[in-house]
Design a protein around this motif. Structure first.
Motif, mmCIF file in Angstrom:
data_model
loop_
_atom_site.group_PDB
_atom_site.id
_atom_site.type_symbol
_atom_site.label_atom_id
_atom_site.label_comp_id
_atom_site.label_asym_id
_atom_site.label_seq_id
_atom_site.Cartn_x
_atom_site.Cartn_y
_atom_site.Cartn_z
ATOM 1 N N THR A 72 0.860 -1.137 -0.219
ATOM 2 C CA THR A 72 -0.072 0.019 0.112
ATOM 3 C C THR A 72 0.828 1.149 -0.052
ATOM 4 O O THR A 72 1.886 1.397 0.611
ATOM 5 C CB THR A 72 -1.033 0.017 1.390
ATOM 6 O OG1 THR A 72 -1.890 -1.093 1.285
ATOM 7 C CG2 THR A 72 -1.750 1.299 1.225
ATOM 8 N N ARG A 73 0.690 2.178 -1.013
ATOM 9 C CA ARG A 73 1.526 3.393 -0.922
ATOM 10 C C ARG A 73 0.993 4.625 -0.274
ATOM 11 O O ARG A 73 -0.337 4.712 -0.232
ATOM 12 C CB ARG A 73 1.476 3.836 -2.550
ATOM 13 C CG ARG A 73 2.346 5.116 -2.649
ATOM 14 C CD ARG A 73 2.472 5.641 -4.062
ATOM 15 N NE ARG A 73 2.993 4.678 -5.138
ATOM 16 C CZ ARG A 73 3.204 5.135 -6.384
ATOM 17 N NH1 ARG A 73 2.154 6.041 -6.788
ATOM 18 N NH2 ARG A 73 3.825 4.013 -7.138
ATOM 19 N N LEU A 74 1.794 5.064 0.742
ATOM 20 C CA LEU A 74 1.339 5.828 1.663
ATOM 21 C C LEU A 74 2.452 6.899 1.928
ATOM 22 O O LEU A 74 3.696 6.975 1.486
ATOM 23 C CB LEU A 74 1.200 5.420 2.994
ATOM 24 C CG LEU A 74 0.148 4.101 3.459
ATOM 25 C CD1 LEU A 74 0.269 3.456 4.533
ATOM 26 C CD2 LEU A 74 -1.311 4.889 3.230
ATOM 27 N N PRO A 75 2.056 8.129 2.408
ATOM 28 C CA PRO A 75 3.117 9.399 2.408
ATOM 29 C C PRO A 75 4.042 8.986 3.449
ATOM 30 O O PRO A 75 3.639 8.438 4.779
ATOM 31 C CB PRO A 75 2.272 10.362 2.500
ATOM 32 C CG PRO A 75 1.075 10.093 3.134
ATOM 33 C CD PRO A 75 0.816 8.592 2.577
ATOM 34 N N ILE A 76 5.372 9.335 3.411
ATOM 35 C CA ILE A 76 6.291 9.170 4.551
ATOM 36 C C ILE A 76 6.656 10.527 5.027
ATOM 37 O O ILE A 76 7.341 10.600 5.994
ATOM 38 C CB ILE A 76 7.530 8.238 4.108
ATOM 39 C CG1 ILE A 76 8.262 8.973 3.047
ATOM 40 C CG2 ILE A 76 7.046 7.000 3.804
ATOM 41 C CD1 ILE A 76 9.628 8.445 2.647
ATOM 42 N N ALA A 77 6.281 11.751 4.425
ATOM 43 C CA ALA A 77 6.234 13.109 4.799
ATOM 44 C C ALA A 77 7.827 13.407 5.196
ATOM 45 O O ALA A 77 8.665 13.146 4.307
ATOM 46 C CB ALA A 77 5.543 13.288 6.361
ATOM 47 N N SER A 78 8.321 13.612 6.189
ATOM 48 C CA SER A 78 9.666 14.075 6.293
ATOM 49 C C SER A 78 10.705 13.100 6.316
ATOM 50 O O SER A 78 12.040 13.497 6.411
ATOM 51 C CB SER A 78 9.914 15.345 7.464
ATOM 52 O OG SER A 78 9.314 16.556 7.307
ATOM 53 N N VAL A 79 10.340 11.931 6.364
ATOM 54 C CA VAL A 79 11.222 10.808 6.166
ATOM 55 C C VAL A 79 11.898 11.020 4.967
ATOM 56 O O VAL A 79 13.033 10.443 4.430
ATOM 57 C CB VAL A 79 10.671 9.479 6.295
ATOM 58 C CG1 VAL A 79 11.535 8.279 5.888
ATOM 59 C CG2 VAL A 79 10.248 9.113 7.774
ATOM 60 N N SER A 80 11.391 11.789 4.047
ATOM 61 C CA SER A 80 11.768 12.031 2.460
ATOM 62 C C SER A 80 13.106 12.820 2.424
ATOM 63 O O SER A 80 13.757 12.585 1.620
ATOM 64 C CB SER A 80 10.532 13.066 1.891
ATOM 65 O OG SER A 80 9.333 12.161 1.917
ATOM 66 N N LYS A 81 13.303 13.358 3.454
ATOM 67 C CA LYS A 81 14.538 14.367 3.742
ATOM 68 C C LYS A 81 16.032 13.373 3.465
ATOM 69 O O LYS A 81 16.726 13.959 2.817
ATOM 70 C CB LYS A 81 14.534 15.191 4.875
ATOM 71 C CG LYS A 81 13.422 16.178 4.957
ATOM 72 C CD LYS A 81 13.567 17.050 6.176
ATOM 73 C CE LYS A 81 13.062 18.291 6.267
ATOM 74 N NZ LYS A 81 11.375 18.119 6.255
ATOM 75 N N SER A 82 15.641 12.255 4.084
ATOM 76 C CA SER A 82 16.875 11.136 4.019
ATOM 77 C C SER A 82 17.179 10.768 2.469
ATOM 78 O O SER A 82 18.352 10.627 2.184
ATOM 79 C CB SER A 82 16.782 10.231 4.826
ATOM 80 O OG SER A 82 15.681 9.519 4.568
ATOM 81 N N MET A 83 16.035 11.047 1.649
ATOM 82 C CA MET A 83 16.104 10.631 0.140
ATOM 83 C C MET A 83 16.611 11.684 -0.582
ATOM 84 O O MET A 83 17.683 11.831 -1.522
ATOM 85 C CB MET A 83 14.950 9.842 -0.294
ATOM 86 C CG MET A 83 14.438 8.901 0.601
ATOM 87 S SD MET A 83 12.830 8.158 0.130
ATOM 88 C CE MET A 83 12.661 6.826 1.252
#
Length: 481
Positions: A72-83
């Protein structure tokens, strides 16, 4: 016989030795217990150890009733910063940018209202020491951009809270600018860069990044007085800083990539992303807030996420269908799993927001009761007040709840370390608080009106008595009530 004995011994040893990826304790049981105890509607979980996937699964459902699965695709919000940080590090490894070069070298249009902004480097964006901050540029309260280019250009009105490089301030525009650097240096849209240079090589085929919440995103939940209320994500800019959507299965691959063998960046760059500067806790898209852990959380108004790296080689990622609140459901669940994986016994505790709402519910009932008593005794209260000016001073406390309600966004910025939001956003984060202040305001205004009415009636009555318009009526004073 000896050969047979050796074969049997080898078989026994093989069956007695656990597989490297086997969980030490019941991960599945703990997650289910957490959902049952807290009422969390849905979550997706990934647990890894070294290069192995230990556990990946979905639990519960989203706000449409669809089951949450590992895909299931869900938003990861600020975990995105590591990417985003990994994308910048890739370009740095390729010699296409320098972490300690000024941002203006790659983005000549990067101009702040404060001339010190010219000294901001790429590294300062990633470790959040640029000097930009919500206190100087309240990002959430301002009109939102629609592209990374617009996100950079609107910073022309931004001031600085500190000298570049001096202090840490968590600020989403830092990573919006970093993502724009990736676009310009790589010569392709940021989403396309992540897809081709980061997600595809890691096998994260279900991952993408967006500049704003997509229309087809399933609603999440906010909690209010023990109820999970379905909500749609408000329209705001997420590009570069908190726009990645992914799955638990993909996050397992991402956690494995943090162990240095990903191939998308070198082990040296991985170590750089994980290592805060001396005296600081935030590295490059990762933080060392707890001893022995690297982590990052993410919060949308309708969903939350968390990722943790443990020293024993374990990695944990959680996506949850409840949004930004006093505490982060995904982080709480992830920390419980971290305790479990390290041999501890995590407690099952209710989220702080749920406990706080129980207190607020009691305060709402108390406000209504006090308001009812205030109305019933309004005439007695008025009779004891000699003169309008003294009564006016006594009425001032009735204006306190409306004043707090009006100033709530500014007051909440103190609670959330200077991060400012709108009244609507606070309603997402803590609807129970808004409900209590709203009810307290209505109750206070009702009492205020009843007391003013009683004062006016009592004054008019005394005037009639003094002018002789009424006879045979006992004067209205404190002794006659």
């Amino acid at each position: 016989m000896t050969r047979l004995f050796l074969v049997l011994a080898a078989l026994l040893l093989a069956t007695a030795t656990p597989a490297a990826a086997a969980p030490p304790l019941d991960v599945d049981g703990y997650v289910r217990a957490y959902l049952d105890h807290t009422g969390l509607p849905g979550a997706a979980v990934a647990v890894t150890h070294g290069a192995d996937v230990v556990h990946v699964a979905g639990y519960g459902h989203d706000a449409t009733g669809a089951p949450i699965t590992a895909s299931t695709r869900l938003p990861i919000a600020s975990v995105s910063k590591s990417m985003t940080a990994f994308a910048v590090l890739q370009l740095a490894e390729a010699g296409r940018l320098g972490l300690d070069e000024p941002v203006t070298r790659y983005l000549p249009e990067f101009r702040l209202a404060d001339p010190r902004g010219a000294r901001i480097t790429v590294r300062m964006l990633l470790d959040q020491t640029s000097g930009m901050a919500d206190s100087a540029f309240p990002d959430l309260k301002l009109p939102q951009p629609h592209t990374l280019a617009e996100a950079v250009s609107r910073l022309r009105d931004a001031g600085l809270a500190d000298e570049p490089g001096a202090q840490y301030h968590y600020h989403n525009p830092n990573y919006e600018v970093a993502a724009r650097i990736v676009e310009v240096v790589a010569g392709q849209p940021f989403a396309e860069y992540l897809r081709t240079r980061l997600f595809a090589p890691l096998g994260m085929t279900s991952s993408t990044t967006v500049d704003e919440p997509p229309a087809d995103l399933s609603p999440g939940y906010v909690r209010a007085f023990g109820f999970e209320v379905p909500v749609s994500e408000p329209d705001w800019f997420t590009g570069g800083s908190h726009g990645v959507q992914t799955t638990a299965a993909d996050l397992a691959r991402w956690l494995i990539a943090q162990r240095g063998g990903s191939g998308v960046v070198s082990p040296a760059s991985v170590a750089l992303a994980h290592t805060p500067a001396p005296g600081r806790q935030y590295a490059l898209g990762w933080a060392a807030y707890r001893p022995g852990q690297l982590s990052h959380t993410g919060e949308w108004f309708s969903h939350t996420a968390a990722q943790i790296l443990l020293p024993g080689g374990y990695g944990v990622a959680v996506l949850a269908t409840t949004g930004m609140a006093l505490d982060n459901d995904a982080e709480t669940l992830a920390q419980g799993l971290a305790t479990l994986l390290q041999g501890g016994s995590p407690d099952l505790a209710l989220p702080a927001g749920v406990v706080a709402d129980r207190v607020l519910a009691g305060m709402i009932l108390l406000s209504v009761l006090l308001a009812a008593l205030g109305v019933v005794h309004a005439r007695r209260w008025a009779a004891r007040r000699a003169g309008w000016w003294r009564a006016g001073l006594r009425l001032l406390p009735c204006l306190l709840p409306p004043l707090v309600l009006v100033l709530l966004p500014d007051l909440m910025s103190v609670v959330f370390a200077g991060r400012e939001g709108t009244f609507e956003q606070i309603l997402y984060v803590w609807p129970g608080l808004v409900a209590w202040l709203g009810s307290a305001t209505v109750c206070a205004l009702v009492v205020l009106g009843a007391r003013v009415w009683a004062l006016a009636g009592g004054t008019a009555r005394l005037r009639r008595e003094e002018s002789g318009e009424t006879t045979g009526v006992v004067a209205w004073d404190s002794e006659s009530v």
